[in-house]
Design a protein around this motif. Structure first.
Motif, short mmCIF file in Angstrom:
data_model
loop_
_atom_site.label_atom_id
_atom_site.label_comp_id
_atom_site.label_asym_id
_atom_site.label_seq_id
_atom_site.Cartn_x
_atom_site.Cartn_y
_atom_site.Cartn_z
N LEU A 256 43.90 41.58 35.35
CA LEU A 256 44.42 41.98 36.66
C LEU A 256 45.89 42.35 36.60
O LEU A 256 46.38 43.12 37.42
N THR A 257 46.61 41.81 35.62
CA THR A 257 48.06 41.96 35.56
C THR A 257 48.49 43.41 35.49
O THR A 257 49.54 43.78 36.04
N ALA A 258 47.72 44.24 34.80
CA ALA A 258 48.12 45.64 34.63
C ALA A 258 48.33 46.32 35.98
O ALA A 258 49.20 47.19 36.12
N ARG A 259 47.56 45.92 36.98
CA ARG A 259 47.69 46.51 38.31
C ARG A 259 48.44 45.60 39.27
O ARG A 259 49.14 46.09 40.17
N PHE A 260 48.29 44.29 39.08
CA PHE A 260 48.93 43.32 39.99
C PHE A 260 49.75 42.34 39.14
O PHE A 260 49.23 41.32 38.68
N PRO A 261 51.04 42.64 38.92
CA PRO A 261 51.87 41.78 38.05
C PRO A 261 51.95 40.33 38.50
O PRO A 261 52.28 39.46 37.70
N SER A 262 51.66 40.05 39.77
CA SER A 262 51.71 38.66 40.23
C SER A 262 50.70 37.77 39.51
O SER A 262 50.82 36.54 39.53
N ALA A 263 49.73 38.37 38.83
CA ALA A 263 48.72 37.60 38.11
C ALA A 263 49.15 37.25 36.69
O ALA A 263 48.45 36.52 35.99
N GLN A 264 50.32 37.76 36.24
CA GLN A 264 50.63 37.70 34.81
C GLN A 264 50.66 36.27 34.26
O GLN A 264 50.06 35.99 33.22
N VAL A 265 51.36 35.36 34.90
CA VAL A 265 51.48 34.02 34.32
C VAL A 265 50.18 33.23 34.46
O VAL A 265 49.84 32.42 33.60
N PHE A 266 49.41 33.48 35.52
CA PHE A 266 48.13 32.81 35.68
C PHE A 266 47.16 33.23 34.58
O PHE A 266 46.44 32.41 34.00
N GLU A 267 47.13 34.53 34.28
CA GLU A 267 46.22 35.01 33.25
C GLU A 267 46.67 34.58 31.86
O GLU A 267 45.84 34.28 30.99
N ARG A 268 47.97 34.51 31.63
CA ARG A 268 48.46 34.01 30.34
C ARG A 268 48.05 32.55 30.14
O ARG A 268 47.63 32.15 29.06
N GLU A 269 48.19 31.75 31.19
CA GLU A 269 47.77 30.35 31.12
C GLU A 269 46.26 30.25 30.90
O GLU A 269 45.79 29.43 30.09
N LEU A 270 45.49 31.07 31.60
CA LEU A 270 44.04 31.08 31.45
C LEU A 270 43.65 31.40 30.01
O LEU A 270 42.79 30.73 29.42
N TRP A 271 44.28 32.41 29.43
CA TRP A 271 44.01 32.80 28.04
C TRP A 271 44.39 31.68 27.08
O TRP A 271 43.63 31.36 26.15
N GLU A 272 45.52 31.06 27.33
CA GLU A 272 45.99 30.00 26.43
C GLU A 272 45.07 28.78 26.49
O GLU A 272 44.81 28.14 25.46
N GLN A 273 44.55 28.45 27.66
CA GLN A 273 43.77 27.22 27.81
C GLN A 273 42.30 27.40 27.47
O GLN A 273 41.63 26.43 27.10
N THR A 274 41.76 28.62 27.62
CA THR A 274 40.33 28.81 27.43
C THR A 274 39.98 29.77 26.30
O THR A 274 38.82 29.80 25.86
N GLY A 275 40.93 30.57 25.84
CA GLY A 275 40.64 31.55 24.80
C GLY A 275 39.93 32.79 25.30
O GLY A 275 39.44 33.61 24.51
N ILE A 276 39.88 32.99 26.61
CA ILE A 276 39.19 34.15 27.17
C ILE A 276 39.89 35.44 26.75
O ILE A 276 41.11 35.49 26.59
N ALA A 277 39.11 36.48 26.52
CA ALA A 277 39.67 37.80 26.18
C ALA A 277 40.14 38.49 27.46
O ALA A 277 39.35 38.65 28.40
N LEU A 278 41.41 38.88 27.49
CA LEU A 278 41.97 39.60 28.63
C LEU A 278 42.37 40.99 28.14
O LEU A 278 43.36 41.16 27.44
#
Length: 496
Positions: free
Chosen positions: A82-104
């Motif tokens: 979502l970050t590419a279009r909505f930068p407000s998601a950037q830190v949430f998605e980084r945390e999600l990737w770090e904690q779960t290993g999900i591909a973003l």
């Protein structure tokens, strides 16, 4: 049980069976649609379930209650970021990737937030952004500082004295608060919540208590909310005063530094006279409060606040009228309203850039519906705006407290604690409280046996650190201390 009891507006309670998870791609598309329609992204988090990741987005539409969207799918498959279009998601998605290993896919800034788990020994591998040029130089500050503050690394990319980019690397503490709360269970959670960020003990404790009370079906008497409100507004005043003390001290305005510090002591000592702790530790617990406000304490608090208000307004006048103060703060550390909205600033940082959003107004619950607080905002988004906004917010909290404490028909002597019963099964609860920095969020989810499956904590510092990095751009490096103090963010609130 066919339906859950209606919670306060600051709490969202959902059966997980009602949160039918979408495929990750469809979930991301629905989130994008909501954000494009003006919804605010309050949080985004997830957890592993085998090879799958369960992701949850907490959204606040322009009107109405909180909305919760859930997705599920293979971690390796992931979804378009979502970050590419909505930068407000950037830190949430980084945390999600770090904690779960999900591909973003196509995330533009995919870097660790805290270096959790196996990454703890790889802090030295942090991929800093680099500015290249013949006369460009880097200045590194921290993680160990000359002052008694927590660890964090600040890397400035400068041309001469001008900062062109600042990157902030946190994650040195590895406290594991969420895992600890999950392991200790509901009985110990409020005490742990008070330690998430010590200067926001009341805000975090209230968010935690409200979530447990909603999950345990524990109705509260109105006087409990009133006492909690008094505690929260005293905390807001005290911690805004700490920031004002730092700002005055950083520019050697000694009248302000000395007076704001003295006034803060008066407020936290008043808190101690009520509950035994200057930071409000032990005051709030699930099912009520441990200390009410007796008539004698009401008189004491009203006298303290009256004396405080007189001196506070005098020192504010000195600060705001001094040409040296205005010259040092005005136009420095600017975050435009557009940038603040795009990167998802919250709390004081957002309101100082013209975003008049305060969950005490937007999600008031019973307390702030009956006793509204005036929302303050400034338009210019610089250090001066953040300074003045803190003064105005203190004044609003002061008026709110004096009106509540002086009302003879409002009970403030809290009844005995009534701890919540067993937690509802298969239920997700999201609880919000507006701390002095911004909205504090606690999300608790139970499984089929009523035991906690996930604890998600969020301090307002998390989305605001990037705002500080943006504020320093095009300023002299000597402006960093006042920019930093004007945001007044929490290292430990980030390093959960």
């Amino acid at each position: 049980m066919s339906a859950l009891p209606e919670p306060a507006k600051a709490v969202a309670l959902r059966f997980t069976r009602e949160l039918t998870p979408l495929a990750l791609g469809a979930w991301a598309a629905q989130c994008e649609q909501a954000l494009a329609g003006g919804a605010r992204l309050l949080s985004l988090f997830g957890r592993r379930d085998g090879d799958d990741v369960i992701v949850t987005a907490v959204l606040l539409p322009a009107a109405g209650p909180m909305d919760i969207l859930r997705g599920r799918g293979p971690a390796a498959e992931g979804y378009p970021a979502l970050t590419a279009r909505f930068p407000s998601a950037q830190v949430f998605e980084r945390e999600l990737w770090e904690q779960t290993g999900i591909a973003l896919h196509d995330h533009p800034w995919l870097k660790p937030v805290r270096f959790e788990g196996a990454r703890q020994t790889r802090l030295h591998e942090y991929p800093f952004f680099q500015v290249r040029g013949q006369e460009v130089h880097e200045v590194g500050v921290g993680p160990i500082h000359a002052s008694v503050i927590e660890p964090g690394h600040f890397r400035f990319m400068c041309h001469g004295e001008t900062v062109h980019h600042l990157e902030i690397q946190l994650g040195y503490q590895h406290r594991g608060v969420e895992a600890l709360m999950l392991a200790r269970g509901p009985q110990a959670m409020a005490g742990l919540a008070e330690t998430i960020a010590g200067d926001s003990s009341i805000a975090h404790a209230w968010a935690c208590c409200a979530a447990l009370e909603a999950l345990g079906g524990a109705p509260l008497a109105p006087e409990v909310d009133r006492v909690r409100g008094v505690a929260l507004e005293l905390e807001r005043i005290a911690m805004h005063l700490a920031a004002l003390t730092g700002l005055a001290t950083d520019i050697a305005f000694l009248q302000g530094g000395a007076t704001y510090g003295r006034l803060r002591t008066a407020i936290i000592n008043a808190t101690m006279r009520v509950c035994g702790s200057r930071f409000g530790r032990g005051w709030l617990r699930p099912g009520g409060v441990r200390f009410g406000i007796t008539p004698a304490l009401r008189t004491d608090l009203l006298q303290t606040l009256s004396d405080f208000g007189r001196d506070f307004h005098q020192v504010n006048a000195l600060m705001r009228c001094a040409r040296t103060v205005r010259a040092r703060f005005q136009g420095v550390g600017l975050v435009s309203p557009e940038a603040a909205r795009d990167i998802g600033l919250v709390g004081v940082a957002a309101r100082a850039s013209g975003m008049a959003f305060d969950t005490r107004e937007r999600l008031p619950g019973l307390l702030y519906s009956q006793h509204p607080v005036a929302v303050q905002a400034e338009a210019d988004g610089d250090c001066w705006s953040r300074l003045v906004l803190r003064m105005r917010e203190i004044d609003a909290s002061l008026q709110w407290l004096q009106a509540l404490l002086a009302a003879p028909d409002l009970a403030l002597e809290a009844p005995a604690l009534r701890p919540p019963g067993p937690l509802y099964h298969d239920t997700l609860c999201v609880s919000l409280r507006e701390g002095f920095r911004g909205p504090v969020l606690h999300a608790l989810e139970t499984g089929a046996d009523g035991q906690l499956l996930q604890v998600k904590l969020q301090d307002p510092s998390l989305p605001n650190w990037f705002g500080l990095a943006l504020a320093v751009r095009d300023n002299e490096i000597s402006d960093f201390p006042i920019c930093n103090k004007s945001f007044d963010l929490s290292y430990c609130g980030n390093d959960l």
